[in-house]
Design an enzyme around this catalytic site. Sequence first.
Site, PDB file in Angstrom:
ATOM      1  CG  HIS A 121      93.352  55.608 -20.900  1.00 14.44           C
ATOM      2  ND1 HIS A 121      92.519  55.220 -21.920  1.00 14.44           N
ATOM      3  CD2 HIS A 121      94.458  54.830 -20.988  1.00 14.44           C
ATOM      4  CE1 HIS A 121      93.085  54.219 -22.600  1.00 14.44           C
ATOM      5  NE2 HIS A 121      94.276  53.974 -22.053  1.00 14.44           N
ATOM      6  NE  ARG A 122      97.686  61.491 -15.888  1.00 14.44           N
ATOM      7  CZ  ARG A 122      98.859  61.148 -16.379  1.00 14.44           C
ATOM      8  NH1 ARG A 122      99.137  61.443 -17.662  1.00 14.44           N
ATOM      9  NH2 ARG A 122      99.751  60.520 -15.660  1.00 14.44           N
ATOM     10  CB  ALA A 123      90.882  63.231 -21.864  1.00 15.07           C
ATOM     11  CG  ASP A 157      97.829  64.792 -19.537  1.00 13.98           C
ATOM     12  OD1 ASP A 157      96.764  65.113 -20.114  1.00 13.98           O
ATOM     13  OD2 ASP A 157      98.148  63.606 -19.313  1.00 13.98           O
TER      14      ASP A 157
END
Length: 459
Positions: free
Chosen positions: A399-401, A310
């Site tokens: 919120h990394r996407a 991720d």
Amino acid sequence: RRLSRRLPRPPRRGPPPPPPTMARRRDSRRRTAAAVAVALCAPLAATAFTFVSPGQRTRVPASPSALNVLADETAEDRAKAAMEAEAAMEAAAASGSVGIKDNKLMDVGGRPFPLSMVVGQDAIKQALLLSAINHRMGGVVISGGKGTAKSVMARALHQLLPPIEVIKGSPFNIDPEGEFGLDDFTKTDLANGGAPLAERDTEVIPCPFVQVPLNVMEDRLIGSADLEESVKTGKTVFSPGLLAKAHRGVLYVDDINLLDEETANILLNVVTEGFVNVEREGISLRYPCRPLLIATFNPDEGELRDHLLDRIAVALSADAQPLDIEERVRAVNSVLEFSGSGKQGSEEADVALREAIENEDDLKTAIVFAREYIRDLKVAPSQVQYLCEEAIRAGCQGHRAEIYAVEVAKAAAAIEGRQVTSDDLRLAVKLAIAPRGTFINDPMNPDEEMMPPPPPPPP
């Protein structure tokens, strides 16, 4: 009878002494063996050591007094002879005759296979190119079975990266403007009144390429104290590790899923923070490390941990788009006719290599301009909202996407030298959001249910 009992018994006879001819033969054999030993040791005593330098072979003769250690000489004479021999070797090293071979392109068997000559894998090649432009993407993870050109594409990307400018003599590849941060040694030097970064000498070096082996130890990865230099100087001397050399370059990890937990945690912190903290052997320091991380693994040998996967912007599969029969034949022919150094297998292969080299030169220039253009590139609020909505619809956690999707869109626009458009947003959704939300192995399949992106902001 009594007289015979008092007489001493005769001694027992042993084996008869060897005849004179056999004794002479033994002495002759001993003299012959001694002569052979002297003949074999004479060349070694005459040359002592042979050091190989990049340009020539230089023989460093040993001191005659150092070789006569079997003679009747005192301990002081032997120590003096050893010091003279060491001084002779140090003088030869200072004169440039002794050196380390430079690990250049042609010294390791020629150039790698060009990226543009890889058949298929368009999504992975595009993701690698975008990650070379925007360092905030962190890197690319490529999964796939054996023989799917994962390592080939990782090494081929290194040929597209332009050289970097560093402060001369810096083992941490520090940028002259201090863009990516400074190490503690440079900070201490500046605090003690050292020359500012703008006034220091700089040099241009090739983009580093560092591969992390599976059995790497922590001291080799992050660095440790150099015991030999510490004893010589009387103070602790730090020897940088692989992460220091990989700063602003490429950090390649093959079979990342097979790394031990300690090494994986170190890489996880580097990708997240961009700095390396060393706390060992009485050393406490910090230096920057922002490489382009390219990791590959085979899912059949074990899956990659989710928390590490991720932290990297793009994760693609080389098995997502199988090649048809024509593409497989073309891939086999291109590999068989390719030669890293020397003449190619056919005229078609020679023409294809020349075109690939020209394409690499154009991409190097485009990457340099795109890195400068992306500094001032902005994403409209409506475009950020669209990416967040797509992340919610895909069911992404955290919120990394959408954060990585913004960086992908900016890199795609920078390579074209324009503002972010709807095509860039669609590409960002397919590369960064879709794999995280739906775990689709083929992110390039058109998604009919994808919401239409907003129009670009007015100029």
